[in-house]
Design a protein around this motif. Structure first.
Motif, PDB file in Angstrom:
ATOM      1  N   THR A 142      20.971  63.127 -23.940  1.00 10.84           N
ATOM      2  CA  THR A 142      21.396  62.594 -25.236  1.00 10.84           C
ATOM      3  C   THR A 142      20.924  61.221 -25.222  1.00 10.84           C
ATOM      4  N   ASN A 143      20.598  60.551 -25.085  1.00  7.31           N
ATOM      5  CA  ASN A 143      20.157  59.160 -25.043  1.00  7.31           C
ATOM      6  C   ASN A 143      19.293  58.094 -24.393  1.00  7.31           C
ATOM      7  N   TRP A 144      18.894  58.922 -23.087  1.00  8.31           N
ATOM      8  CA  TRP A 144      17.982  59.142 -22.336  1.00  8.31           C
ATOM      9  C   TRP A 144      16.932  59.936 -21.821  1.00  8.31           C
ATOM     10  N   SER A 145      16.550  60.427 -23.070  1.00  9.53           N
ATOM     11  CA  SER A 145      15.611  61.768 -23.135  1.00  9.53           C
ATOM     12  C   SER A 145      14.452  61.294 -21.811  1.00  9.53           C
ATOM     13  N   VAL A 146      13.502  60.179 -22.396  1.00 11.01           N
ATOM     14  CA  VAL A 146      12.449  59.906 -21.824  1.00 11.01           C
ATOM     15  C   VAL A 146      12.562  59.194 -20.742  1.00 11.01           C
ATOM     16  N   HIS A 168      14.304  55.344 -23.959  1.00 13.08           N
ATOM     17  CA  HIS A 168      15.769  56.160 -25.179  1.00 13.08           C
ATOM     18  C   HIS A 168      14.591  56.865 -25.789  1.00 13.08           C
ATOM     19  N   SER A 169      16.186  57.653 -26.009  1.00 16.10           N
ATOM     20  CA  SER A 169      15.715  59.128 -26.707  1.00 16.10           C
ATOM     21  C   SER A 169      15.763  58.141 -28.055  1.00 16.10           C
ATOM     22  N   ASP A 228      13.056  62.457 -18.713  1.00 13.77           N
ATOM     23  CA  ASP A 228      11.955  62.923 -18.241  1.00 13.77           C
ATOM     24  C   ASP A 228      10.831  62.700 -17.442  1.00 13.77           C
TER      25      ASP A 228
END
Length: 466
Positions: free
Chosen positions: A82-86, A405-406, A89
């Motif tokens: 949710t908050n740290w998608s980068v 972060h996202s 990935d």
């Protein structure tokens, strides 16, 4: 109106809040699982019922702590998406398998034997039940191994490549798992968990020794066993933890020198003989310390074992790579002060044994009671030191936090953070209150085992009241 920078700070605050709550429970359950295995082993070896009574007493508490640890861990993990998608990935090809290994080995092992451990005392043989208890203890240790490996790789990454889309890809799994800081961090963390458990067990034993008078039928036998075993742990493990911490510090100096400079409060480099700054007021904006209390050259002695050795300060690194000095400076000192408090408690208990006043030393018992929550404070301070010291990186030196972060708006992150705070304090506050109520009752001879309503009755609540 929140800007994007505030969204990053709120996401960091949310992760810090949830992981701090979560870390409280594994830091207790890792040591408590091993303590239960030792208690059951001593009962099987000696046949003394007091060990079984104490085992059943702490088994109820372990069930609650383990459950809250699982729930808080699941919630925490969702934030990677949710908050740290980068970050997920880019680091997922390395981090994902390691976390999957933790589930496939440790969690499956714990889940497979936990039911037998909690409810099988009257249903399976003694040896099989002890095997279940031992497997749960081993599972908690394996879980710590994998989680520490993940965190350590983020601190000291190696064994990876970077593909065309900027993802970290595994080249050497052994190098990834056993990265340079992992062995030091693992030993330091597991010893901290054992000490945290020993402080709680010793504090509960001390509480009952202070509030109950020993009598002819041995009503205090369980409290005596708890206090004695906990104090032996303090005598042996607290000094080992200081040695392990020193080794971990030297490893950190080698791989994360900016973190050490911030922990020590050294804004400027010392070409010869760095002092140890005991206290001071860090001023990050000006890059200097105020109101310093220091011991000349002791910093170089501790970190390089040479009174005249040079030591790099933060001025050796770009300012945009400085961590938050004030937080590190004080969190590190809190951790170290509590560590020496543990050594003092162990030494005091050893002196009381020698004098024959171990169970009749009210000031020792009061000090043990005062120290009982300090393990949680120390592990929290240690986690803050580790994680704040890694900033401004999520993967040290390679991926910055601001780029991890996202793409979320700050109000959305703020709303979820507020929801987490309210739910956590309500739910886990109730759970901790219930655990304290269980601890307030002393262990009794022929302590009842764990069933669907035994924990309620132990706290003075009948099923009809629920």
């Amino acid at each position: 109106m929140f800007d994007q920078f505030a969204a990053v700070d709120l996401a960091r605050a949310q992760f810090a809040f949830t992981v701090t709550f979560h870390f409280i429970f594994p830091s207790f359950s890792i040591g408590l699982a091993s303590y239960l295995a030792v208690l059951e082993a001593r009962w099987l070896w000696t046949g003394r019922s007091v060990y079984l009574d104490v085992f059943k007493y702490w088994l109820k508490i372990f069930a609650l702590v383990f459950g809250m640890g699982v729930v808080s861990g699941i919630v925490m993990a969702y934030q990677f998406g949710t908050n740290w998608s980068v970050f997920s990935d880019k680091a997922g090809p390395v981090i994902g398998p390691l976390m999957a290994y933790e589930v496939l080995t440790a969690f499956f092992l714990e889940a497979g034997f936990l039911g037998v451990m909690l409810f099988g005392m009257e249903r399976v043989g003694k040896r099989l039940h002890f095997l279940a208890t031992l497997m749960v203890a081993v599972g908690t240790a394996i879980s710590a191994f994998w989680i520490i490996s993940v965190n350590s790789w983020m601190q000291t990454p190696q064994g990876f490549g970077i593909n065309a889309v900027g993802q970290f890809t595994p080249d050497d799994w052994l190098a990834i798992i056993f990265n340079p800081s992992m062995p030091y961090r693992l030993v330091h963390t597991v010893l901290a968990a054992y000490l945290t458990t020993a402080l709680v067990v010793g504090g509960v034993g001390a509480w009952h020794l202070l509030h109950e008078k020993a009598n002819a039928n041995g009503a205090n036998a369980g409290a005596r066993v708890m206090f004695s075993m906990a104090m032996w742990m303090m005598v042996v493990v607290a000094p080992l933890q200081i040695i392990a911490g020193d080794a971990h510090g030297l490893n950190t100096l080698q791989h994360q020198p900016a973190k050490i400079a911030a922990m020590e409060g050294h804004f400027r480099s010392w070409p010869q003989g760095a002092p140890l700054l005991l206290f001071g007021v860090p001023d990050q904006a000006k890059g200097e310390m105020h109101d310093v209390v220091e011991i000349p050259k002791l910093g170089s002695i501790i970190l390089k074992h040479d009174p005249n050795a040079p030591l790099a300060g933060l001025d050796a690194f770009p300012r945009d790579q400085w961590p938050r000095v004030a937080i590190l400076f004080w969190s590190f000192r809190i951790m170290v002060a509590i560590g020496f408090g543990m050594v003092l408690l162990g030494a005091w208990s050893l002196w009381a044994r020698f004098k024959g006043r171990f169970y009749d030393a009210p000031w020792l018992h009061r000090f043990a009671l005062l120290m009982s929550p300090m393990g949680f404070v120390a592990v929290t301070a240690g986690w803050i030191t580790t994680e704040v010291g890694r900033q401004p990186w999520t993967v040290y030196g390679l991926l910055r936090t601001g780029a991890s972060h996202s793409p979320l708006d700050a109000p959305a992150v703020a709303a979820s953070l507020l929801a987490f705070v309210m739910v956590y304090f309500a739910m886990f506050g109730a759970g901790i209150f219930y655990i304290l109520k269980l601890m307030a009752r002393p262990p009794h001879p022929s302590e009842s085992g764990l069933s669907h309503d035994v924990p309620l009755r132990a706290a003075g609540i009948t099923p009809i009241e629920v």
